[in-house]
Design a protein around this motif. Structure first.
Motif, PDB file in Angstrom:
ATOM      1  N   ARG A  25      24.212   4.058   1.127  1.00 60.56           N
ATOM      2  CA  ARG A  25      23.718   2.975   0.122  1.00 60.56           C
ATOM      3  C   ARG A  25      22.499   2.242   1.096  1.00 60.56           C
ATOM      4  NH1 ARG A  25      25.189  -0.366  -4.114  1.00 60.56           N
ATOM      5  NH2 ARG A  25      23.935  -2.342  -4.324  1.00 60.56           N
ATOM      6  N   LEU A  26      21.348   2.309   0.381  1.00 57.88           N
ATOM      7  CA  LEU A  26      20.186   1.714   1.310  1.00 57.88           C
ATOM      8  C   LEU A  26      19.459   0.749   0.274  1.00 57.88           C
ATOM      9  CD1 LEU A  26      18.222   1.541   3.700  1.00 57.88           C
ATOM     10  CD2 LEU A  26      17.078   3.560   2.763  1.00 57.88           C
ATOM     11  N   ASP A  27      19.158  -0.437   0.662  1.00 59.41           N
ATOM     12  CA  ASP A  27      18.137  -1.226  -0.034  1.00 59.41           C
ATOM     13  C   ASP A  27      16.880  -1.433   0.801  1.00 59.41           C
ATOM     14  OD1 ASP A  27      19.981  -1.484  -2.042  1.00 59.41           O
ATOM     15  OD2 ASP A  27      19.909  -3.793  -2.217  1.00 59.41           O
ATOM     16  N   LEU A  28      15.784  -1.229   0.602  1.00 62.81           N
ATOM     17  CA  LEU A  28      14.533  -1.182   1.366  1.00 62.81           C
ATOM     18  C   LEU A  28      13.441  -1.907   0.578  1.00 62.81           C
ATOM     19  CD1 LEU A  28      12.853  -0.030   3.810  1.00 62.81           C
ATOM     20  CD2 LEU A  28      12.614   2.020   2.622  1.00 62.81           C
ATOM     21  N   TYR A  29      12.895  -2.640   1.384  1.00 61.16           N
ATOM     22  CA  TYR A  29      11.979  -3.725   0.694  1.00 61.16           C
ATOM     23  C   TYR A  29      10.725  -3.889   1.636  1.00 61.16           C
ATOM     24  CZ  TYR A  29      16.009  -5.732  -1.892  1.00 61.16           C
ATOM     25  OH  TYR A  29      17.286  -5.743  -2.682  1.00 61.16           O
ATOM     26  N   GLU A  30       9.589  -3.635   1.120  1.00 63.35           N
ATOM     27  CA  GLU A  30       8.424  -3.799   1.680  1.00 63.35           C
ATOM     28  C   GLU A  30       7.295  -4.799   0.992  1.00 63.35           C
ATOM     29  OE1 GLU A  30       6.432   0.006   3.164  1.00 63.35           O
ATOM     30  OE2 GLU A  30       7.587   1.006   1.692  1.00 63.35           O
ATOM     31  N   LEU A  31       7.048  -5.663   2.131  1.00 67.56           N
ATOM     32  CA  LEU A  31       6.272  -6.723   1.479  1.00 67.56           C
ATOM     33  C   LEU A  31       4.973  -6.973   2.457  1.00 67.56           C
ATOM     34  CD1 LEU A  31       5.772  -9.424  -0.146  1.00 67.56           C
ATOM     35  CD2 LEU A  31       7.183 -10.440   1.631  1.00 67.56           C
ATOM     36  N   GLU A  32       3.777  -6.755   1.605  1.00 65.81           N
ATOM     37  CA  GLU A  32       2.520  -6.952   2.254  1.00 65.81           C
ATOM     38  C   GLU A  32       1.840  -8.293   2.104  1.00 65.81           C
ATOM     39  OE1 GLU A  32      -1.774  -4.264   2.763  1.00 65.81           O
ATOM     40  OE2 GLU A  32      -0.451  -3.701   1.185  1.00 65.81           O
ATOM     41  N   GLU A  33       1.597  -8.747   3.248  1.00 66.69           N
ATOM     42  CA  GLU A  33       0.777 -10.118   3.058  1.00 66.69           C
ATOM     43  C   GLU A  33      -0.182 -10.092   4.337  1.00 66.69           C
ATOM     44  OE1 GLU A  33       2.605 -14.116   1.490  1.00 66.69           O
ATOM     45  OE2 GLU A  33       4.274 -13.136   3.050  1.00 66.69           O
ATOM     46  N   THR A  34      -1.525  -9.689   4.111  1.00 66.00           N
ATOM     47  CA  THR A  34      -2.312  -9.413   5.140  1.00 66.00           C
ATOM     48  C   THR A  34      -3.661  -9.978   4.626  1.00 66.00           C
ATOM     49  OG1 THR A  34      -2.970  -7.015   4.582  1.00 66.00           O
ATOM     50  CG2 THR A  34      -1.298  -7.322   6.247  1.00 66.00           C
ATOM     51  N   HIS A  35      -4.892  -9.305   4.846  1.00 65.42           N
ATOM     52  CA  HIS A  35      -6.065  -9.905   4.326  1.00 65.42           C
ATOM     53  C   HIS A  35      -6.911  -8.590   3.667  1.00 65.42           C
ATOM     54  CE1 HIS A  35      -7.977  -9.014   8.002  1.00 65.42           C
ATOM     55  NE2 HIS A  35      -7.107  -9.612   8.735  1.00 65.42           N
ATOM     56  N   THR A  36      -7.984  -9.227   3.171  1.00 65.36           N
ATOM     57  CA  THR A  36      -8.852  -8.271   2.400  1.00 65.36           C
ATOM     58  C   THR A  36      -9.581  -7.059   3.624  1.00 65.36           C
ATOM     59  OG1 THR A  36     -10.725  -9.783   2.511  1.00 65.36           O
ATOM     60  CG2 THR A  36      -9.319  -9.470   0.843  1.00 65.36           C
ATOM     61  N   SER A  37      -9.272  -7.471   4.772  1.00 69.59           N
ATOM     62  CA  SER A  37     -10.086  -6.493   5.787  1.00 69.59           C
ATOM     63  C   SER A  37      -8.978  -5.586   6.284  1.00 69.59           C
ATOM     64  CB  SER A  37     -10.734  -7.123   6.962  1.00 69.59           C
ATOM     65  OG  SER A  37     -11.805  -7.870   6.573  1.00 69.59           O
ATOM     66  N   CYS A  38      -7.792  -5.326   5.755  1.00 71.66           N
ATOM     67  CA  CYS A  38      -6.783  -4.608   6.125  1.00 71.66           C
ATOM     68  C   CYS A  38      -6.515  -3.477   5.119  1.00 71.66           C
ATOM     69  CB  CYS A  38      -5.405  -5.608   6.307  1.00 71.66           C
ATOM     70  SG  CYS A  38      -5.273  -6.695   7.405  1.00 71.66           S
ATOM     71  N   HIS A  39      -6.696  -2.325   5.729  1.00 69.48           N
ATOM     72  CA  HIS A  39      -6.387  -1.017   4.877  1.00 69.48           C
ATOM     73  C   HIS A  39      -5.273  -0.605   5.442  1.00 69.48           C
ATOM     74  CE1 HIS A  39     -10.315  -1.765   3.461  1.00 69.48           C
ATOM     75  NE2 HIS A  39     -10.905  -1.273   4.419  1.00 69.48           N
ATOM     76  N   ARG A  40      -4.357  -0.123   4.447  1.00 70.21           N
ATOM     77  CA  ARG A  40      -3.010   0.433   4.723  1.00 70.21           C
ATOM     78  C   ARG A  40      -2.661   1.687   3.916  1.00 70.21           C
ATOM     79  NH1 ARG A  40       2.423  -0.559   2.469  1.00 70.21           N
ATOM     80  NH2 ARG A  40       4.094  -0.740   3.733  1.00 70.21           N
ATOM     81  N   PHE A  41      -2.294   2.913   4.580  1.00 67.24           N
ATOM     82  CA  PHE A  41      -2.017   4.102   3.939  1.00 67.24           C
ATOM     83  C   PHE A  41      -0.528   4.506   4.537  1.00 67.24           C
ATOM     84  CE2 PHE A  41      -6.441   3.899   4.116  1.00 67.24           C
ATOM     85  CZ  PHE A  41      -6.772   4.515   3.245  1.00 67.24           C
ATOM     86  N   SER A  42       0.364   4.279   3.415  1.00 64.42           N
ATOM     87  CA  SER A  42       1.633   4.344   3.788  1.00 64.42           C
ATOM     88  C   SER A  42       2.289   5.626   3.140  1.00 64.42           C
ATOM     89  CB  SER A  42       2.821   3.210   3.495  1.00 64.42           C
ATOM     90  OG  SER A  42       4.058   3.460   3.840  1.00 64.42           O
ATOM     91  N   ASN A  43       3.308   6.359   3.783  1.00 60.95           N
ATOM     92  CA  ASN A  43       4.000   7.669   3.124  1.00 60.95           C
ATOM     93  C   ASN A  43       5.397   7.298   3.385  1.00 60.95           C
ATOM     94  OD1 ASN A  43       2.002   9.943   2.365  1.00 60.95           O
ATOM     95  ND2 ASN A  43       1.087   9.072   4.181  1.00 60.95           N
ATOM     96  N   LEU A  44       6.111   7.259   2.508  1.00 61.68           N
ATOM     97  CA  LEU A  44       7.629   7.180   2.427  1.00 61.68           C
ATOM     98  C   LEU A  44       8.020   8.578   2.100  1.00 61.68           C
ATOM     99  CD1 LEU A  44      10.243   5.527   2.473  1.00 61.68           C
ATOM    100  CD2 LEU A  44       9.850   4.814   0.284  1.00 61.68           C
ATOM    101  N   CYS A  45       9.046   9.039   2.792  1.00 56.74           N
ATOM    102  CA  CYS A  45       9.575  10.286   2.494  1.00 56.74           C
ATOM    103  C   CYS A  45      11.318  10.167   2.776  1.00 56.74           C
ATOM    104  CB  CYS A  45       9.322  11.389   3.493  1.00 56.74           C
ATOM    105  SG  CYS A  45       7.517  11.320   4.019  1.00 56.74           S
TER     106      CYS A  45
END
Length: 421
Positions: free
Chosen positions: A227-247
């Motif tokens: 059993r897994l609960d996984l939470y992702e919360l992004e609080e950065t700023h507009t000059s941050c670029h994020r490319f995330s791959n969840l497998c």
């Protein structure tokens, strides 16, 4: 190939430095990842899944990379204080891609150190879900994921043995810190053996007002009855670029909940691939993006695909993408898809794109609620469909508060880092 060439040249020039700063298990897959990246490059706007994301342009600037493992001067406790009351988590920090632990946390380690201490265990799982295989093209894991595999030097390793359970949720605070524009390649490997249980909360924060580019690959392996609960919360700023791959790869009788929430950031692309290899497993995935104040999300794109193979009888699935456009200039492109080869299934999909319900606004105004407040209530109710799915109650309550402040223009960035003081 201009965007790609600078990374190919950098890898060739600094390959030994990259390997020296990592471990043998991670080094073993680098060359093949870079070779595939050189052959395929970044996806283009002609690629169906990337029609609205110009990845090559995002990676074109000359970002710095901390390949020499230079120590970044930061005391996480001084720049970040979690303001979620009663969360009762074990706390770990990741500065760039380097984990920092204030104390030993059960089941959690630096990925680099785990490769050194338990190489056989890590090698069994590392880069297997995001493997370089013929099916990779179909699953959409391309340039940014190969690039991550080639350049990642450290990361986080979470391993819960058979039948064991994390006593407290693990909160991972990802901190971006640099005086110059910086690229970070972050890796996370989560392994739950048979009957294991874990809860993880991953929070992204940026300390400096420079441009950050983050690639992230999260690999999750859930054995039977885990059993897994996984939470992702992004609080950065507009000059941050994020490319995330969840497998994620699941066995039988697994229960997984994944919630991804972006409250502030720049260009964000989240890709999730889930493979159910056993029977009676349940996966719930929710996500939302909120923009407020001076933030402007002009284009949003969603592509979801559920593939039910011939042997996957009795499958039940529901895929929904709902979008609320608060401005006339906003654009949403949505593409929910079903591909079914079994005949005994219950599967549905759908999407909505719309504006605030004018009848509901009128109804509330007739009962003494101002138009501005009525709009806020409707927006909160819309986002609440996702927040209500968060099973961690203190986090759920805090998210409601943060979202409400976002819509009121009282909170244009997070309150937990130095930028927000």
């Amino acid at each position: 190939m201009k965007s790609e060439k600078q990374y190919i040249d950098l890898y060739q020039a600094q390959r030994q430095l990259i390997c020296d700063g990592s471990a043998a298990v991670m080094n073993a897959v680098r060359d093949r990842a870079m070779q595939t990246f050189a052959e395929r490059g970044f996806p283009t706007l002609k690629d169906e899944r990337y029609r609205y994301t110009d990845i090559a342009a995002a990676f074109a600037p000359d970002y710095g990379l901390n390949l020499g493992r230079v120590n970044i001067p930061v005391n996480p406790r001084e720049v970040f204080r979690c303001d979620v009351p009663n969360l009762s988590t074990d706390l770990a920090y990741v500065v760039g891609d380097k984990p920092l632990f204030e104390k030993d946390i059960p089941y959690v380690a630096s990925l680099r150190q785990a490769c050194i201490d338990r190489p056989d265990l890590v090698a069994k799982y590392y880069n297997q879900s995001a493997a370089l295989s013929p099916s990779l093209s179909e699953r959409g894991l391309r340039g940014e994921a190969f690039l991550n595999t080639a350049f990642a030097q450290d990361g986080l390793f979470v391993y819960v043995p058979r039948g064991e359970r994390m006593e407290h949720p693990l909160q991972v605070v990802n901190i971006l810190r640099s005086p110059v524009n910086m690229m970070v390649n972050r890796r996370v490997l989560i392994v739950l053996e048979e009957g294991a249980e874990a809860t993880l909360l991953m929070c992204d924060h940026a300390m400096d007002r420079v441009d950050f580019l983050t690639t992230q690959v999260i690999e999750v392996f859930c054995a039977d009855r885990s059993r897994l609960d996984l939470y992702e919360l992004e609080e950065t700023h507009t000059s941050c670029h994020r490319f995330s791959n969840l497998c994620m790869t699941l066995g039988s009788d697994c229960t997984v909940a994944h919630n991804s929430i972006t409250l502030s950031g720049g260009l964000t692309r989240n890709t999730a691939d889930v493979i159910l290899r056993g029977e009676r497993s349940e996966v719930t995935m929710n996500g939302c993006v909120v923009a407020a104040g001076q933030q402007h999300v002009a284009v949003s794109a969603f592509a979801g695909r559920i593939l039910v193979r011939q042997e996957a009888q009795k499958t039940t699935s529901k895929e929904t993408n709902n979008n609320l456009c608060a401005a006339d200039t906003a654009r949403v492109y949505t593409q929910p898809m079903l591909e079914i080869y079994a005949d005994d299934v219950q599967c549905s999909h759908g999407s909505t794109v719309g504006v605030l319900d004018q009848q509901a606004l009128f109804y509330m105004q007739q009962r003494g609620v101002s138009e501005a407040e009525a709009r806020l209530l409707l927006k909160n109710a819309f986002v609440g469909q996702v927040i209500d799915q968060v099973r961690l109650e203190p986090l759920r309550d805090r998210l409601r508060h943060l979202v409400d402040k976002r819509f009121r223009g009282e909170l244009n960035k997070c309150t937990g880092c130095a930028l927000c003081k």
